[in-house]
Motif scaffolding. Structure first.
Motif, mmCIF file in Angstrom:
data_model
loop_
_atom_site.group_PDB
_atom_site.id
_atom_site.type_symbol
_atom_site.label_atom_id
_atom_site.label_comp_id
_atom_site.label_asym_id
_atom_site.label_seq_id
_atom_site.Cartn_x
_atom_site.Cartn_y
_atom_site.Cartn_z
ATOM 1 N N THR A 13 5.842 11.992 17.924
ATOM 2 C CA THR A 13 5.461 11.418 19.213
ATOM 3 C C THR A 13 6.576 10.608 19.863
ATOM 4 O OG1 THR A 13 4.573 9.428 18.168
ATOM 5 C CG2 THR A 13 3.051 11.260 18.508
ATOM 6 N N LYS A 14 7.722 10.477 19.169
ATOM 7 C CA LYS A 14 8.898 9.753 19.657
ATOM 8 C C LYS A 14 8.606 8.281 19.954
ATOM 9 C CE LYS A 14 11.322 13.778 21.474
ATOM 10 N NZ LYS A 14 10.460 14.832 21.043
ATOM 11 N N GLU A 15 7.741 7.661 19.137
ATOM 12 C CA GLU A 15 7.418 6.239 19.271
ATOM 13 C C GLU A 15 8.230 5.441 18.256
ATOM 14 O OE1 GLU A 15 3.119 5.155 19.815
ATOM 15 O OE2 GLU A 15 2.908 7.221 19.121
ATOM 16 N N LYS A 16 8.673 4.265 18.672
ATOM 17 C CA LYS A 16 9.410 3.382 17.771
ATOM 18 C C LYS A 16 8.482 2.287 17.255
ATOM 19 C CE LYS A 16 13.868 3.897 20.017
ATOM 20 N NZ LYS A 16 14.950 3.208 20.732
ATOM 21 N N ASN A 17 8.810 1.748 16.090
ATOM 22 C CA ASN A 17 8.100 0.625 15.475
ATOM 23 C C ASN A 17 6.600 0.875 15.298
ATOM 24 O OD1 ASN A 17 10.490 -0.884 15.262
ATOM 25 N ND2 ASN A 17 10.294 -1.532 17.375
ATOM 26 N N VAL A 18 6.245 2.047 14.793
ATOM 27 C CA VAL A 18 4.852 2.396 14.510
ATOM 28 C C VAL A 18 4.481 1.808 13.152
ATOM 29 C CG1 VAL A 18 3.227 4.292 14.160
ATOM 30 C CG2 VAL A 18 5.088 4.531 15.812
ATOM 31 N N PRO A 19 3.416 1.019 13.050
ATOM 32 C CA PRO A 19 3.025 0.451 11.759
ATOM 33 C C PRO A 19 2.620 1.541 10.763
ATOM 34 C CG PRO A 19 1.785 -0.543 13.563
ATOM 35 C CD PRO A 19 2.573 0.576 14.141
ATOM 36 N N ILE A 20 3.062 1.383 9.520
ATOM 37 C CA ILE A 20 2.757 2.352 8.469
ATOM 38 C C ILE A 20 1.486 1.919 7.749
ATOM 39 C CG2 ILE A 20 3.577 3.426 6.345
ATOM 40 C CD1 ILE A 20 6.414 2.895 7.283
ATOM 41 N N GLN A 21 0.526 2.833 7.643
ATOM 42 C CA GLN A 21 -0.726 2.567 6.934
ATOM 43 C C GLN A 21 -0.684 3.258 5.574
ATOM 44 O OE1 GLN A 21 -4.001 3.770 9.388
ATOM 45 N NE2 GLN A 21 -3.440 2.400 11.041
ATOM 46 N N ASP A 22 -1.388 2.701 4.592
ATOM 47 C CA ASP A 22 -1.439 3.233 3.227
ATOM 48 C C ASP A 22 -0.030 3.484 2.682
ATOM 49 O OD1 ASP A 22 -4.202 3.175 3.422
ATOM 50 O OD2 ASP A 22 -4.324 5.254 4.081
ATOM 51 N N ALA A 23 0.841 2.508 2.816
ATOM 52 C CA ALA A 23 2.238 2.651 2.432
ATOM 53 C C ALA A 23 2.406 2.696 0.914
ATOM 54 C CB ALA A 23 3.056 1.502 2.994
ATOM 55 N N VAL A 24 3.294 3.582 0.479
ATOM 56 C CA VAL A 24 3.682 3.686 -0.924
ATOM 57 C C VAL A 24 5.206 3.617 -0.961
ATOM 58 C CG1 VAL A 24 3.695 5.124 -2.998
ATOM 59 C CG2 VAL A 24 1.697 5.108 -1.498
ATOM 60 N N ILE A 25 5.738 2.687 -1.753
ATOM 61 C CA ILE A 25 7.185 2.505 -1.836
ATOM 62 C C ILE A 25 7.685 3.154 -3.120
ATOM 63 C CG2 ILE A 25 9.057 0.833 -1.999
ATOM 64 C CD1 ILE A 25 7.373 -1.057 -0.310
ATOM 65 N N THR A 26 8.682 4.033 -2.976
ATOM 66 C CA THR A 26 9.295 4.697 -4.118
ATOM 67 C C THR A 26 10.799 4.459 -4.085
ATOM 68 O OG1 THR A 26 9.502 6.743 -2.853
ATOM 69 C CG2 THR A 26 7.552 6.518 -4.224
ATOM 70 N N ALA A 32 17.847 3.623 -3.486
ATOM 71 C CA ALA A 32 17.314 3.068 -2.241
ATOM 72 C C ALA A 32 15.788 3.034 -2.306
ATOM 73 C CB ALA A 32 17.763 3.906 -1.053
ATOM 74 N N TYR A 33 15.180 2.247 -1.452
ATOM 75 C CA TYR A 33 13.719 2.135 -1.407
ATOM 76 C C TYR A 33 13.191 2.888 -0.193
ATOM 77 C CZ TYR A 33 14.138 -1.325 -5.061
ATOM 78 O OH TYR A 33 14.413 -1.948 -6.253
ATOM 79 N N LYS A 59 4.574 -7.214 -3.328
ATOM 80 C CA LYS A 59 4.017 -8.485 -3.807
ATOM 81 C C LYS A 59 2.890 -8.992 -2.910
ATOM 82 C CE LYS A 59 5.429 -13.040 -5.371
ATOM 83 N NZ LYS A 59 6.536 -13.983 -5.528
ATOM 84 N N SER A 60 3.035 -8.804 -1.587
ATOM 85 C CA SER A 60 2.006 -9.284 -0.659
ATOM 86 C C SER A 60 0.814 -8.332 -0.545
ATOM 87 C CB SER A 60 2.618 -9.515 0.724
ATOM 88 O OG SER A 60 2.995 -8.294 1.302
ATOM 89 N N GLY A 61 0.917 -7.130 -1.120
ATOM 90 C CA GLY A 61 -0.200 -6.202 -1.095
ATOM 91 C C GLY A 61 -0.207 -5.258 0.098
ATOM 92 N N VAL A 62 0.847 -5.276 0.908
ATOM 93 C CA VAL A 62 0.933 -4.397 2.073
ATOM 94 C C VAL A 62 1.179 -2.957 1.626
ATOM 95 C CG1 VAL A 62 2.280 -3.899 4.171
ATOM 96 C CG2 VAL A 62 1.739 -6.256 3.557
ATOM 97 N N ALA A 63 1.913 -2.788 0.522
ATOM 98 C CA ALA A 63 2.255 -1.453 0.043
ATOM 99 C C ALA A 63 2.016 -1.359 -1.462
ATOM 100 C CB ALA A 63 3.719 -1.148 0.346
ATOM 101 N N LYS A 64 1.892 -0.119 -1.947
ATOM 102 C CA LYS A 64 1.724 0.131 -3.375
ATOM 103 C C LYS A 64 3.070 0.516 -3.978
ATOM 104 C CE LYS A 64 -2.974 1.849 -2.924
ATOM 105 N NZ LYS A 64 -3.842 3.018 -3.098
ATOM 106 N N GLN A 65 3.232 0.225 -5.249
ATOM 107 C CA GLN A 65 4.448 0.588 -5.952
ATOM 108 C C GLN A 65 4.308 2.010 -6.465
ATOM 109 O OE1 GLN A 65 5.620 -2.260 -8.870
ATOM 110 N NE2 GLN A 65 7.023 -0.861 -9.888
ATOM 111 N N GLY A 66 5.289 2.867 -6.174
ATOM 112 C CA GLY A 66 5.191 4.266 -6.556
ATOM 113 C C GLY A 66 6.157 4.697 -7.644
ATOM 114 N N TRP A 67 6.726 3.764 -8.398
ATOM 115 C CA TRP A 67 7.616 4.173 -9.490
ATOM 116 C C TRP A 67 7.190 3.577 -10.786
ATOM 117 C CZ3 TRP A 67 9.197 0.433 -6.016
ATOM 118 C CH2 TRP A 67 9.578 -0.787 -6.533
#
Length: 67
Positions: A13-26, A32-33, A59-67
């Motif tokens: 959609t070519k939008e900037k700064n879209v909030p990520i929902q159900d984030a998983v960090i790997t 890199a993260y 740590k704040s619970g915004v995202a889940k750890q994926g590793w």
């Protein structure tokens, strides 16, 4: 601690700064993260972030750890 905001660029959609929902960090192969999730409308979002922001989001619970 400050509120952690995970946002990404939506290629479809070519939008900037879209909030990520159900984030998983790997971790990538080079150390890199990477944050993966969706925008709530069915579009997948992926972005890279630094270690400090990634660990703060987990740590704040915004995202889940994926590793």
């Amino acid at each position: 601690m400050a509120e952690v905001n995970l946002t990404a660029y939506n290629v479809k959609t070519k939008e900037k700064n879209v909030p990520i929902q159900d984030a998983v960090i790997t971790k990538t192969a080079k150390g890199a993260y990477m944050v993966q999730g969706h925008d709530g409308k069915g579009n997948k979002l992926t972005t890279l972030c630094n270690e400090e922001k990634a660990l703060a989001a987990i740590k704040s619970g915004v995202a889940k750890q994926g590793w």
